[in-house]
Design an enzyme around this catalytic site. Structure first.
Site, short mmCIF file in Angstrom:
data_model
loop_
_atom_site.label_atom_id
_atom_site.label_comp_id
_atom_site.label_asym_id
_atom_site.label_seq_id
_atom_site.Cartn_x
_atom_site.Cartn_y
_atom_site.Cartn_z
N ASP A 8 48.45 -27.48 22.43
CA ASP A 8 47.33 -28.41 22.31
C ASP A 8 47.90 -29.82 22.47
O ASP A 8 49.10 -30.03 22.31
CB ASP A 8 46.67 -28.22 20.94
CG ASP A 8 45.67 -29.30 20.62
OD1 ASP A 8 44.76 -29.51 21.44
OD2 ASP A 8 45.81 -29.96 19.57
N ASP A 10 46.22 -33.45 21.41
CA ASP A 10 46.06 -34.38 20.30
C ASP A 10 46.31 -33.71 18.96
O ASP A 10 45.78 -32.64 18.68
CB ASP A 10 44.65 -34.98 20.33
CG ASP A 10 44.41 -35.78 21.60
OD1 ASP A 10 45.05 -36.82 21.77
OD2 ASP A 10 43.60 -35.33 22.43
N SER A 43 43.63 -28.11 25.97
CA SER A 43 43.00 -29.17 25.17
C SER A 43 41.49 -29.17 25.35
O SER A 43 40.96 -28.60 26.31
CB SER A 43 43.56 -30.53 25.62
OG SER A 43 42.87 -31.60 25.03
N GLY A 44 40.81 -29.82 24.42
CA GLY A 44 39.39 -30.05 24.58
C GLY A 44 39.12 -31.23 25.50
O GLY A 44 37.97 -31.51 25.82
N LYS A 194 39.96 -21.68 24.49
CA LYS A 194 41.32 -21.78 25.00
C LYS A 194 41.98 -20.40 25.09
O LYS A 194 42.73 -20.12 26.03
CB LYS A 194 42.16 -22.68 24.10
CG LYS A 194 41.73 -24.12 24.06
CD LYS A 194 42.64 -24.92 23.15
CE LYS A 194 42.16 -26.34 22.97
NZ LYS A 194 43.09 -27.13 22.11
N ASP A 217 46.56 -27.42 16.06
CA ASP A 217 46.31 -28.04 14.75
C ASP A 217 44.86 -27.98 14.30
O ASP A 217 44.57 -28.10 13.12
CB ASP A 217 46.75 -29.51 14.78
CG ASP A 217 45.79 -30.37 15.58
OD1 ASP A 217 45.59 -30.08 16.78
OD2 ASP A 217 45.23 -31.32 15.01
N ASN A 220 39.59 -25.61 17.27
CA ASN A 220 39.42 -25.17 18.66
C ASN A 220 40.70 -24.56 19.22
O ASN A 220 40.74 -24.16 20.39
CB ASN A 220 38.93 -26.32 19.55
CG ASN A 220 39.89 -27.49 19.61
OD1 ASN A 220 40.76 -27.66 18.75
ND2 ASN A 220 39.75 -28.32 20.62
#
Length: 269
Positions: A8, A10, A43-44, A194, A217, A220
């Protein structure tokens, strides 16, 4: 034997100031290429924004963007999943009419879109996560694009719960709401995440789930972490992520992802 790594961005790979130790990463990345280990950024965030962090590496990094809705490799779109357009209009109407929310961003395959009435604070905030952003008077004027995600920033935790419950009740089976850190709520397709996207690329590469190393973290990241026994929750992770991951990594501010990867690479030499 680890053959693929998924991280991921962020709160995981990036430090709190949205940077990473580039010298440390280049050292690790050279060894990944030498050992022919695939590197996935999941990532989102928007594809163009993810790509901007790793210039001139398109031939060596697979990008799973928008929480799994789009996957790119070498600047080519591998897979994409998107919402029915009318559903998105109905969702936005619910958010604005019942909750008075205006800080909303629609993620399309071509660009991200915000209304002209959105706050400057929100625009500055999302610039950390979206590279291509267009302002529009109305979302209904957007043409020739497909929506892959709706995102909003809600600082009131009680309101977050109300919004999520309302949307998942009113649009049951048509969307899923997940928190993605930093007061952000993402609305994604119910069967797209994901984990699904990474499972697709692992199958294409002939890589088994237990040959994947994964880091996350926020909520998602759960499906991605649940794919493998080599799953790491960051020191700053949510309680739900900590419950799913098999291991704990040092903080993102201490380059925890790179520390753990380095340990694995030493074992595989």
């Amino acid at each position: 034997m680890i053959k693929a790594i998924a991280v991921d961005k962020d709160g995981t790979f990036l430090k709190s100031d949205h940077t990473y130790d580039k010298a440390y990463f280049e050292k690790i990345f050279d060894e990944l290429k030498r050992q022919d280990i695939k590197f996935i950024v999941a990532s989102g965030n928007q594809y163009a924004q993810l790509q901007s962090f790793f210039p001139e590496k398109d031939q060596h990094i697979t990008y799973v963007a928008e929480n799994g809705a789009v996957t790119y490799y070498d600047n080519e779109l591998m897979t994409s999943y998107y919402f029915d357009q009318q559903l998105i209009y109905d969702v936005v109407e619910t958010l604005t009419r019942y909750f008075k929310l205006t800080d909303i961003v629609l993620s399309g395959i071509q660009s991200a879109y915000v209304k002209q009435i959105c706050s400057d604070e929100f625009l500055n905030f999302i610039s950390n996560y979206y590279y291509d952003i267009e302002k529009v008077a109305s979302f209904k004027q957007i043409e020739n694009d497909n929506f892959v995600k709706v995102a909003m920033r809600i600082k009131d935790k009680d309101l977050v719960e109300k919004v999520i419950n309302t949307l998942e009740t009113k649009f049951a089976g048509e969307l899923r709401a997940v928190t993605s850190g930093n007061d952000s709520v993402d609305l994604i397709l119910p069967n797209v995440n994901k984990g699904v996207a990474i499972q697709d690329v692992l199958k294409q590469w002939g890589i088994k789930h237990d040959e994947l190393l994964a880091f996350g973290d926020a909520n998602n990241d759960i499906e991605m972490l649940d794919l493998t026994t080599h799953s790491y929750a960051m020191a700053n992770c949510s309680p739900e992520v900590e419950a799913v991951a098999q291991h704990k990594a040092p903080s993102n501010d201490d380059s925890g992802v790179l520390q753990v990867i380095e340990q694995y690479l030493k074992r595989q030499k």
